[in-house]
Design a protein around this motif. Structure first.
Motif, PDB file in Angstrom:
ATOM      1  N   GLY A 191      39.745  51.485  48.125  1.00  0.00           N
ATOM      2  CA  GLY A 191      39.770  50.062  47.980  1.00  0.00           C
ATOM      3  C   GLY A 191      38.853  49.792  47.182  1.00  0.00           C
ATOM      4  O   GLY A 191      38.526  50.466  46.209  1.00  0.00           O
ATOM      5  N   GLY A 192      38.291  48.563  47.280  1.00  0.00           N
ATOM      6  CA  GLY A 192      37.310  48.198  46.348  1.00  0.00           C
ATOM      7  C   GLY A 192      36.259  46.928  46.846  1.00  0.00           C
ATOM      8  O   GLY A 192      36.325  46.647  47.962  1.00  0.00           O
ATOM      9  N   ILE A 193      35.763  46.276  45.876  1.00  0.00           N
ATOM     10  CA  ILE A 193      34.852  45.071  46.185  1.00  0.00           C
ATOM     11  C   ILE A 193      35.269  43.980  45.588  1.00  0.00           C
ATOM     12  O   ILE A 193      35.596  44.166  43.948  1.00  0.00           O
ATOM     13  N   LEU A 194      35.124  42.843  45.925  1.00  0.00           N
ATOM     14  CA  LEU A 194      35.229  41.605  45.419  1.00  0.00           C
ATOM     15  C   LEU A 194      33.930  40.911  45.059  1.00  0.00           C
ATOM     16  O   LEU A 194      33.197  41.207  45.736  1.00  0.00           O
ATOM     17  N   GLY A 195      33.724  40.481  43.658  1.00  0.00           N
ATOM     18  CA  GLY A 195      32.390  39.660  43.588  1.00  0.00           C
ATOM     19  C   GLY A 195      31.526  40.487  42.700  1.00  0.00           C
ATOM     20  O   GLY A 195      30.291  40.071  42.432  1.00  0.00           O
ATOM     21  N   LEU A 196      32.034  41.412  41.971  1.00  0.00           N
ATOM     22  CA  LEU A 196      31.204  42.352  41.126  1.00  0.00           C
ATOM     23  C   LEU A 196      31.195  41.800  39.624  1.00  0.00           C
ATOM     24  O   LEU A 196      30.378  42.244  38.798  1.00  0.00           O
ATOM     25  N   GLY A 197      31.545  40.485  39.520  1.00  0.00           N
ATOM     26  CA  GLY A 197      31.727  39.667  38.133  1.00  0.00           C
ATOM     27  C   GLY A 197      33.168  39.889  37.590  1.00  0.00           C
ATOM     28  O   GLY A 197      33.357  39.938  36.385  1.00  0.00           O
ATOM     29  N   GLU A 198      33.984  40.734  38.363  1.00  0.00           N
ATOM     30  CA  GLU A 198      35.394  41.102  37.415  1.00  0.00           C
ATOM     31  C   GLU A 198      36.293  39.733  37.400  1.00  0.00           C
ATOM     32  O   GLU A 198      36.150  38.858  38.154  1.00  0.00           O
ATOM     33  N   SER A 199      37.238  40.183  36.713  1.00  0.00           N
ATOM     34  CA  SER A 199      38.187  38.923  36.366  1.00  0.00           C
ATOM     35  C   SER A 199      39.352  39.334  37.347  1.00  0.00           C
ATOM     36  O   SER A 199      39.549  40.147  38.112  1.00  0.00           O
ATOM     37  N   VAL A 200      40.127  38.151  37.539  1.00  0.00           N
ATOM     38  CA  VAL A 200      41.512  38.395  38.257  1.00  0.00           C
ATOM     39  C   VAL A 200      42.190  39.561  37.582  1.00  0.00           C
ATOM     40  O   VAL A 200      42.765  40.422  38.493  1.00  0.00           O
ATOM     41  N   ALA A 201      42.284  39.740  36.434  1.00  0.00           N
ATOM     42  CA  ALA A 201      42.986  40.808  35.846  1.00  0.00           C
ATOM     43  C   ALA A 201      42.643  42.151  36.403  1.00  0.00           C
ATOM     44  O   ALA A 201      43.216  43.166  36.373  1.00  0.00           O
ATOM     45  N   ASP A 202      41.311  42.271  36.643  1.00  0.00           N
ATOM     46  CA  ASP A 202      40.524  43.427  37.112  1.00  0.00           C
ATOM     47  C   ASP A 202      41.021  43.820  38.469  1.00  0.00           C
ATOM     48  O   ASP A 202      41.129  44.962  39.041  1.00  0.00           O
ATOM     49  N   ARG A 203      41.029  42.541  39.366  1.00  0.00           N
ATOM     50  CA  ARG A 203      41.679  42.811  40.752  1.00  0.00           C
ATOM     51  C   ARG A 203      42.920  43.256  40.973  1.00  0.00           C
ATOM     52  O   ARG A 203      43.194  44.188  41.660  1.00  0.00           O
ATOM     53  N   ILE A 204      43.840  42.815  39.975  1.00  0.00           N
ATOM     54  CA  ILE A 204      45.249  43.252  39.871  1.00  0.00           C
ATOM     55  C   ILE A 204      45.117  44.710  39.313  1.00  0.00           C
ATOM     56  O   ILE A 204      46.163  45.593  39.839  1.00  0.00           O
ATOM     57  N   GLY A 205      44.243  44.831  38.299  1.00  0.00           N
ATOM     58  CA  GLY A 205      44.501  46.114  37.770  1.00  0.00           C
ATOM     59  C   GLY A 205      44.004  47.313  39.033  1.00  0.00           C
ATOM     60  O   GLY A 205      44.629  48.323  38.820  1.00  0.00           O
ATOM     61  N   MET A 206      43.019  46.995  39.709  1.00  0.00           N
ATOM     62  CA  MET A 206      42.692  47.842  40.962  1.00  0.00           C
ATOM     63  C   MET A 206      43.834  48.061  41.703  1.00  0.00           C
ATOM     64  O   MET A 206      44.156  49.242  42.106  1.00  0.00           O
ATOM     65  N   LEU A 207      44.457  46.905  42.035  1.00  0.00           N
ATOM     66  CA  LEU A 207      45.605  47.284  42.900  1.00  0.00           C
ATOM     67  C   LEU A 207      46.905  47.802  42.283  1.00  0.00           C
ATOM     68  O   LEU A 207      47.581  48.354  43.166  1.00  0.00           O
TER      69      LEU A 207
END
Ligand code: SAM
Ligand code: DTB
Ligand code: SF4
Length: 333
Positions: A191-207
């Motif tokens: 999985g991953g981490i929220l709060g690294l300064g990532e964008s919503v697009a990065d969260r979607i990219g991980m999923l």
């Protein structure tokens, strides 16, 4: 609907952006088709080798590159690990995750000792997970032979953002280790981490990456950054609870058969906020008797507080190996 492995980024983004209550409702509905909503799996982390890690993960208290509260320690003795595991078992924990601050596993006597721990904790009737850094196929096979149930290896963020957070290894190194674990019967936790300064697009990219793996990781931890003094990410702002719930709900919908674990950062959430996460499809937590996740930098609620919360919510602790029988059926849904 069955399990899909062809999710597109725009579809995942649409799910993430669904009006909040509708999103939670949809995720809760999917959750009920694939899981027993009465059950939460409670896991216990054991840091078997703390600190002094050569990697430069920008969030991590255990990297030797940053001045943090964490001091390097030697590999724990097997007896110590077995005692912690026994106590965890007695409180109803069904999974023990052993973490080492290593870049990669080496074929040396330390690995032999870890294999021995895996064997003994497994024979206590607990699901055992390890997170030891990069792994070759042969090392994955040796862990399988020792009885390992799961291997944790997080993607953390999107392929595009990864090098902003970590420079000492690549996204494809990560995927390669996951691929090596897949050559065995050991299940995958990623999985991953929220709060690294990532964008919503990065969260979607991980999923997107996770949900296009076939099979999906059986376990998907969602961590909320614990801002550790001395690390490059020490000053990151808090992640809004709305984003945490959206991420859990989206993971639940795109990977319906997987366990979604509300991992690091849970201690920052109220019980009401945690209940919302469970409603959105989180079905696992880490609990502890020493108030920490792996290290003192990241608090963890204790067994008593969690037993009280689960009791109040009318939830039960899931026994070990419940998923094993269900897994083959789920693949054909
Ligand atoms: N060294 C191994 C590795 O990196 O794969 C295993 C241990 S590492 C601590 C496991 C995971 O914990 C990381 O991938 C990251 O997602 C999470 N983690 C580490 N530090 C964290 C922090 N400060 N806040 C939130 N999650 C964190
Ligand atoms: C995961 O995704 N979260 C857990 C587990 N896998 C190993 C670890 C969280 C570590 C939090 C940082 C700390 O305790 O220092
Ligand atoms: Fe090392 Fe793992 Fe921490 Fe990265 S996350 S610095 S690999 S212990």
């Amino acid at each position: 609907m069955g399990i899909r492995y062809d999710w597109q980024k725009d579809e995942i983004l649409d799910i993430y952006n669904t009006p909040f209550l509708e999103l939670v409702y949809q995720a809760a509905s999917v959750h009920r088709q694939f899981h027993n909503p009465q059950q939460i799996q409670v896991c216990k982390l054991i840091s078997i080798k703390t600190g002094g890690c050569p990697e430069d993960c920008g969030y991590c208290a255990q990297s030797a590159r940053y001045q943090t509260q964490v001091k390097p320690e030697a590999l724990l003795e097997k007896e110590t690990v077995l005692n912690i595991a026994q106590k965890a078992k007695e409180t109803g924990v069904s999974r023990v995750c052993m973490g080492a601050a290593w870049r990669e596993v080496r074929d040396n006597s330390q690995f032999d000792q870890v294999l021995d721990m895996v064997k003994d904790v497994t024979s206590m009737g607990l699901e055992v997970c390890c997170t030891l850094g990069m792994l070759s196929e042969n090392q994955a096979k040796r862990l399988e032979d020792a009885g390992l149930y799961a291997y944790n290896h997080n993607l953390d963020t999107s392929p595009e953002y990864y090098s902003t957070v970590i420079s000492t290894r690549t996204y494809s190194d990560r995927l390669n280790t996951i691929e090596n674990v897949r050559q065995t019967n050991v299940t995958v936790c990623s999985g991953g981490i929220l709060g690294l300064g990532e964008s919503v697009a990065d969260r979607i990219g991980m999923l997107h990456t996770l949900s296009n793996l076939q099979p999906h990781p059986e376990s998907v931890p969602i961590n909320i950054l614990s801002q550790v003094e001395g690390t490059p990410l020490a000053d990151q702002p808090e992640v809004p609870i709305w984003d945490v719930v959206r991420m859990i709900a989206t993971a639940r919908i795109v990977m319906p058969g997987s366990d979604v674990r509300l991992s690091a950062g849970r201690a920052k959430l109220s019980q009401v906020e945690q209940a919302l996460c469970f409603m959105a499809g989180a079905n696992s937590i880490f609990s502890s008797d020493d108030n920490k996740m792996l290290t003192v930098t990241t608090p963890c609620p204790d067994y008593d507080a969690d037993a009280q919360m689960l009791n109040m919510l009318g939830l039960e602790m899931r026994p070990p190996f419940e998923k094993q029988q269900k897994k083959p059926n789920l693949m054909n849904v």
